[in-house]
Design a protein around this motif. Structure first.
Motif, PDB file in Angstrom:
ATOM      1  N   ALA A 298      -4.546   6.756 -17.587  1.00 20.57           N
ATOM      2  CA  ALA A 298      -4.319   7.436 -16.306  1.00 20.57           C
ATOM      3  C   ALA A 298      -3.618   6.527 -15.311  1.00 20.57           C
ATOM      4  O   ALA A 298      -2.927   7.017 -14.402  1.00 20.57           O
ATOM      5  N   PHE A 299      -3.771   5.203 -15.468  1.00 20.92           N
ATOM      6  CA  PHE A 299      -3.083   4.286 -14.555  1.00 20.92           C
ATOM      7  C   PHE A 299      -1.568   4.399 -14.705  1.00 20.92           C
ATOM      8  O   PHE A 299      -0.819   4.329 -13.711  1.00 20.92           O
ATOM      9  N   LEU A 300      -1.083   4.564 -15.920  1.00 21.68           N
ATOM     10  CA  LEU A 300       0.360   4.692 -16.136  1.00 21.68           C
ATOM     11  C   LEU A 300       0.889   6.022 -15.634  1.00 21.68           C
ATOM     12  O   LEU A 300       2.103   6.174 -15.431  1.00 21.68           O
ATOM     13  N   ASP A 301       0.028   7.010 -15.442  1.00 27.91           N
ATOM     14  CA  ASP A 301       0.450   8.301 -14.910  1.00 27.91           C
ATOM     15  C   ASP A 301       0.596   8.295 -13.395  1.00 27.91           C
ATOM     16  O   ASP A 301       1.138   9.242 -12.812  1.00 27.91           O
ATOM     17  N   VAL A 302       0.098   7.227 -12.760  1.00 26.26           N
ATOM     18  CA  VAL A 302       0.219   7.117 -11.309  1.00 26.26           C
ATOM     19  C   VAL A 302       1.681   6.876 -10.950  1.00 26.26           C
ATOM     20  O   VAL A 302       2.367   6.043 -11.572  1.00 26.26           O
ATOM     21  N   ALA A 303       2.160   7.594  -9.950  1.00 20.89           N
ATOM     22  CA  ALA A 303       3.550   7.428  -9.520  1.00 20.89           C
ATOM     23  C   ALA A 303       3.751   6.012  -8.979  1.00 20.89           C
ATOM     24  O   ALA A 303       3.022   5.563  -8.095  1.00 20.89           O
ATOM     25  N   ASP A 304       4.755   5.305  -9.521  1.00 20.42           N
ATOM     26  CA  ASP A 304       5.091   3.945  -9.111  1.00 20.42           C
ATOM     27  C   ASP A 304       3.876   3.017  -9.228  1.00 20.42           C
ATOM     28  O   ASP A 304       3.476   2.339  -8.271  1.00 20.42           O
ATOM     29  N   HIS A 305       3.262   3.013 -10.413  1.00 18.75           N
ATOM     30  CA  HIS A 305       2.097   2.157 -10.630  1.00 18.75           C
ATOM     31  C   HIS A 305       2.462   0.674 -10.571  1.00 18.75           C
ATOM     32  O   HIS A 305       1.608  -0.167 -10.308  1.00 18.75           O
ATOM     33  N   TYR A 306       3.733   0.352 -10.809  1.00 24.46           N
ATOM     34  CA  TYR A 306       4.146  -1.052 -10.733  1.00 24.46           C
ATOM     35  C   TYR A 306       3.990  -1.565  -9.303  1.00 24.46           C
ATOM     36  O   TYR A 306       3.435  -2.650  -9.071  1.00 24.46           O
ATOM     37  N   MET A 307       4.490  -0.815  -8.316  1.00 26.93           N
ATOM     38  CA  MET A 307       4.372  -1.237  -6.925  1.00 26.93           C
ATOM     39  C   MET A 307       2.908  -1.240  -6.479  1.00 26.93           C
ATOM     40  O   MET A 307       2.504  -2.088  -5.678  1.00 26.93           O
ATOM     41  N   LEU A 308       2.115  -0.324  -7.011  1.00 24.10           N
ATOM     42  CA  LEU A 308       0.692  -0.318  -6.684  1.00 24.10           C
ATOM     43  C   LEU A 308       0.031  -1.605  -7.144  1.00 24.10           C
ATOM     44  O   LEU A 308      -0.778  -2.210  -6.427  1.00 24.10           O
ATOM     45  N   LEU A 309       0.384  -2.068  -8.338  1.00 27.53           N
ATOM     46  CA  LEU A 309      -0.177  -3.312  -8.856  1.00 27.53           C
ATOM     47  C   LEU A 309       0.308  -4.515  -8.039  1.00 27.53           C
ATOM     48  O   LEU A 309      -0.488  -5.418  -7.725  1.00 27.53           O
ATOM     49  N   MET A 310       1.579  -4.521  -7.657  1.00 28.08           N
ATOM     50  CA  MET A 310       2.109  -5.652  -6.905  1.00 28.08           C
ATOM     51  C   MET A 310       1.466  -5.747  -5.526  1.00 28.08           C
ATOM     52  O   MET A 310       1.172  -6.850  -5.039  1.00 28.08           O
ATOM     53  N   ARG A 311       1.239  -4.612  -4.856  1.00 28.55           N
ATOM     54  CA  ARG A 311       0.561  -4.643  -3.557  1.00 28.55           C
ATOM     55  C   ARG A 311      -0.885  -5.140  -3.694  1.00 28.55           C
ATOM     56  O   ARG A 311      -1.400  -5.839  -2.815  1.00 28.55           O
ATOM     57  N   THR A 312      -1.520  -4.786  -4.816  1.00 30.78           N
ATOM     58  CA  THR A 312      -2.899  -5.254  -5.026  1.00 30.78           C
ATOM     59  C   THR A 312      -2.930  -6.753  -5.282  1.00 30.78           C
ATOM     60  O   THR A 312      -3.817  -7.464  -4.790  1.00 30.78           O
ATOM     61  N   LEU A 313      -1.979  -7.280  -6.040  1.00 33.43           N
ATOM     62  CA  LEU A 313      -1.966  -8.702  -6.367  1.00 33.43           C
ATOM     63  C   LEU A 313      -1.700  -9.575  -5.148  1.00 33.43           C
ATOM     64  O   LEU A 313      -1.987 -10.782  -5.176  1.00 33.43           O
ATOM     65  N   GLU A 314      -1.149  -8.988  -4.089  1.00 30.47           N
ATOM     66  CA  GLU A 314      -0.958  -9.769  -2.865  1.00 30.47           C
ATOM     67  C   GLU A 314      -2.289 -10.191  -2.256  1.00 30.47           C
ATOM     68  O   GLU A 314      -2.343 -11.180  -1.512  1.00 30.47           O
ATOM     69  N   GLN A 315      -3.375  -9.467  -2.555  1.00 37.49           N
ATOM     70  CA  GLN A 315      -4.704  -9.801  -2.039  1.00 37.49           C
ATOM     71  C   GLN A 315      -5.475 -10.730  -2.967  1.00 37.49           C
ATOM     72  O   GLN A 315      -6.581 -11.146  -2.622  1.00 37.49           O
ATOM     73  N   TYR A 316      -4.891 -11.058  -4.110  1.00 34.37           N
ATOM     74  CA  TYR A 316      -5.552 -11.950  -5.070  1.00 34.37           C
ATOM     75  C   TYR A 316      -5.067 -13.373  -4.853  1.00 34.37           C
ATOM     76  O   TYR A 316      -3.872 -13.614  -4.615  1.00 34.37           O
ATOM     77  N   ALA A 317      -5.990 -14.296  -4.959  1.00 34.59           N
ATOM     78  CA  ALA A 317      -5.632 -15.704  -4.823  1.00 34.59           C
ATOM     79  C   ALA A 317      -5.225 -16.313  -6.158  1.00 34.59           C
ATOM     80  O   ALA A 317      -4.423 -17.261  -6.195  1.00 34.59           O
ATOM     81  N   ALA A 318      -5.736 -15.796  -7.270  1.00 32.46           N
ATOM     82  CA  ALA A 318      -5.436 -16.354  -8.589  1.00 32.46           C
ATOM     83  C   ALA A 318      -5.734 -15.304  -9.652  1.00 32.46           C
ATOM     84  O   ALA A 318      -6.441 -14.317  -9.413  1.00 32.46           O
ATOM     85  N   LEU A 319      -5.181 -15.531 -10.830  1.00 32.42           N
ATOM     86  CA  LEU A 319      -5.432 -14.706 -12.006  1.00 32.42           C
ATOM     87  C   LEU A 319      -5.948 -15.608 -13.119  1.00 32.42           C
ATOM     88  O   LEU A 319      -5.371 -16.682 -13.364  1.00 32.42           O
ATOM     89  N   THR A 320      -6.997 -15.153 -13.797  1.00 32.12           N
ATOM     90  CA  THR A 320      -7.602 -15.912 -14.895  1.00 32.12           C
ATOM     91  C   THR A 320      -7.437 -15.127 -16.190  1.00 32.12           C
ATOM     92  O   THR A 320      -7.776 -13.943 -16.248  1.00 32.12           O
ATOM     93  N   LYS A 321      -6.939 -15.784 -17.206  1.00 37.13           N
ATOM     94  CA  LYS A 321      -6.759 -15.133 -18.503  1.00 37.13           C
ATOM     95  C   LYS A 321      -8.116 -14.739 -19.090  1.00 37.13           C
ATOM     96  O   LYS A 321      -9.057 -15.544 -19.115  1.00 37.13           O
ATOM     97  N   GLY A 322      -8.203 -13.483 -19.545  1.00 37.97           N
ATOM     98  CA  GLY A 322      -9.455 -12.982 -20.107  1.00 37.97           C
ATOM     99  C   GLY A 322     -10.340 -12.278 -19.108  1.00 37.97           C
ATOM    100  O   GLY A 322     -11.379 -11.736 -19.501  1.00 37.97           O
ATOM    101  N   SER A 323      -9.957 -12.277 -17.829  1.00 34.58           N
ATOM    102  CA  SER A 323     -10.757 -11.600 -16.802  1.00 34.58           C
ATOM    103  C   SER A 323     -10.252 -10.182 -16.596  1.00 34.58           C
ATOM    104  O   SER A 323      -9.289  -9.738 -17.234  1.00 34.58           O
ATOM    105  N   THR A 324     -10.889  -9.451 -15.690  1.00 33.68           N
ATOM    106  CA  THR A 324     -10.529  -8.067 -15.370  1.00 33.68           C
ATOM    107  C   THR A 324     -10.343  -7.948 -13.861  1.00 33.68           C
ATOM    108  O   THR A 324     -11.156  -8.483 -13.089  1.00 33.68           O
ATOM    109  N   ILE A 325      -9.268  -7.273 -13.464  1.00 35.84           N
ATOM    110  CA  ILE A 325      -9.022  -7.029 -12.045  1.00 35.84           C
ATOM    111  C   ILE A 325      -9.141  -5.533 -11.788  1.00 35.84           C
ATOM    112  O   ILE A 325      -9.126  -4.715 -12.728  1.00 35.84           O
TER     113      ILE A 325
END
Length: 408
Positions: A144-171
């Motif tokens: 269902a996430f891929l069905d969201v209109a412009d899900h790429y921009m949605l993810l990029m706006r969310t990552l602006e609030q993240y300080a780091a990404l850890t491999k194997g974790s879930t956001i």
């Protein structure tokens, strides 16, 4: 010219050299703090701009932490958090604010769940150093996430609030109506310049997402992954045979020493006896078995000769012949008859000398004759005792011959 070529080759080799990574070092600051969820802290402190979904995975620390790091001249933008009770549960993050109560830290509840820390539990917090991010690959839990209109921009706006990404974790990503979970499958950091020493406390597992250009990619959602095909009933025997052959090939062959030791292993007696009994006894395949009991059998009214005859298998007269002989030789019972009866009883109890002689002269084949058991011997002795008692009583209570003196 030789010196110039050597300098040129050294310069090219230094440009192509891989970056040098420093070994893992001890954090500059570390502590253990009591953990509270951001939602609970916001309600308690009356802060309205804190939101667990829109504030990413950042942490709120006490103001004393910032003061200590600033006094030492150390950066306070990158941290690592872990569960001290579960080894391997470690995430990398950054600060949201430095306004938590002393001895406490505030984390999003979904981050606490990943670390396995309950409300009020202990969280190990320490400074860390990890490089800037250039690439990250995610796998949505739902298509269902891929069905969201412009899900790429949605993810990029969310990552602006993240300080780091850890491999194997879930956001977590939200469009205001629904929350979507994405697994972090892969992260890549910027390659440092050749020969530059780079410190990475995460060992390539974490990247800094603040003020950087990030390229993202998506893996097929989990709910669209095809399950591994199972073998059908017709294919199950073939699969089992293949697995068995693989196990046989992996199994080591027995050595000569183990084979010799197995050959020298003694065979138990019951197995040898069973094998001897199951072996054919002759041309007709008959099995030779030992008789259960062969011995002297006497009854209450039989004499020693009859018992010996029945035991040795000799020809004995029939009942009619014995009855006729008894009628012909019948005599009235008297003293002589009682003496004869006593002699018969003596013959019954005493072993016959001729039987001993015959047994000593012609010994029985031990393989064909089995010895009587103790119970059979006791029964035979009891029969003899009863026969003796019967004969004795008969001799005592029989009418005696009365003699009359006739005087002339």
């Amino acid at each position: 010219s030789t010196m110039a070529s050597w300098l040129l080759l050294s310069l090219l080799a230094s440009e192509d050299a891989a970056p040098v990574r420093t070994p893992k070092v001890r954090p500059a600051w570390q502590s253990r703090l009591r953990t509270t969820s951001i939602a609970s802290a916001a309600r308690r402190l009356g802060v309205s701009d804190w939101n667990e979904l829109t504030q990413g995975n950042k942490i709120v620390l006490p103001p004393s932490v910032r003061a200590v790091l600033e006094s030492r001249g150390l950066p306070f933008t990158q941290f690592q958090i872990a569960n001290p009770e579960i080894k391997g549960k470690r995430l990398y993050t950054g600060p949201l604010d430095f306004c938590a109560a002393e001895g406490e830290c505030y984390l999003p509840s979904w981050v606490m769940k990943q670390l396995g820390i309950a409300e009020g539990g202990t969280c190990a917090v320490a400074t860390a150093v990890f490089p800037k991010a250039i690439f990250a690959k995610f796998q949505p839990h739902s298509s269902a996430f891929l069905d969201v209109a412009d899900h790429y921009m949605l993810l990029m706006r969310t990552l602006e609030q993240y300080a780091a990404l850890t491999k194997g974790s879930t956001i977590r990503v939200t469009d205001g109506r629904r929350v979507y979970d994405l697994d972090v499958l892969e992260v890549k950091a910027k390659e440092p310049k050749a020969g530059k020493v780079v410190r990475d406390d995460s060992r390539g597992r974490a990247v800094d997402t603040t003020y950087t250009e990030l390229v993202v990619d998506f893996h097929s959602p989990k709910d669209q992954e095809k399950p591994k095909p199972r073998a059908t009933k017709a294919e199950e025997p073939a699969v089992a045979e293949t697995e068995r052959k693989a196990k046989d090939e992996e199994a080591p062959e027995p050595s000569a020493a183990s084979a010799a030791s197995a050959a020298k292993k003694p065979v138990p007696k019951f197995k040898r006896r069973k094998a001897a009994e199951s072996a054919p006894g002759g041309s007709d395949g008959a099995v030779s078995r030992k008789p259960r009991f062969v011995g002297t059998a006497r009854t209450l009214g039989s004499s020693g000769d009859e018992a010996d005859a029945s035991a040795t298998g000799a020809d004995t007269p029939s009942a009619d012949a014995r009855g006729a002989g008894a009628q012909v030789g019948a005599k009235p019972l008297g003293a002589k008859g009682a003496g004869a009866k006593k002699a018969a009883v003596a013959r019954t109890l005493a072993p016959r000398a001729d039987a001993k002689a015959s047994s000593s002269a012609e010994p029985e084949d031990e393989s064909a004759v089995a010895r009587p058991s103790l119970l059979q011997q006791l029964l035979a002795m009891l029969v003899r005792i009863l026969a003796w008692l019967g004969s004795t009583l008969l001799a005592l209570f029989a009418p005696k011959e009365v003699r009359h003196d006739v005087r002339s």
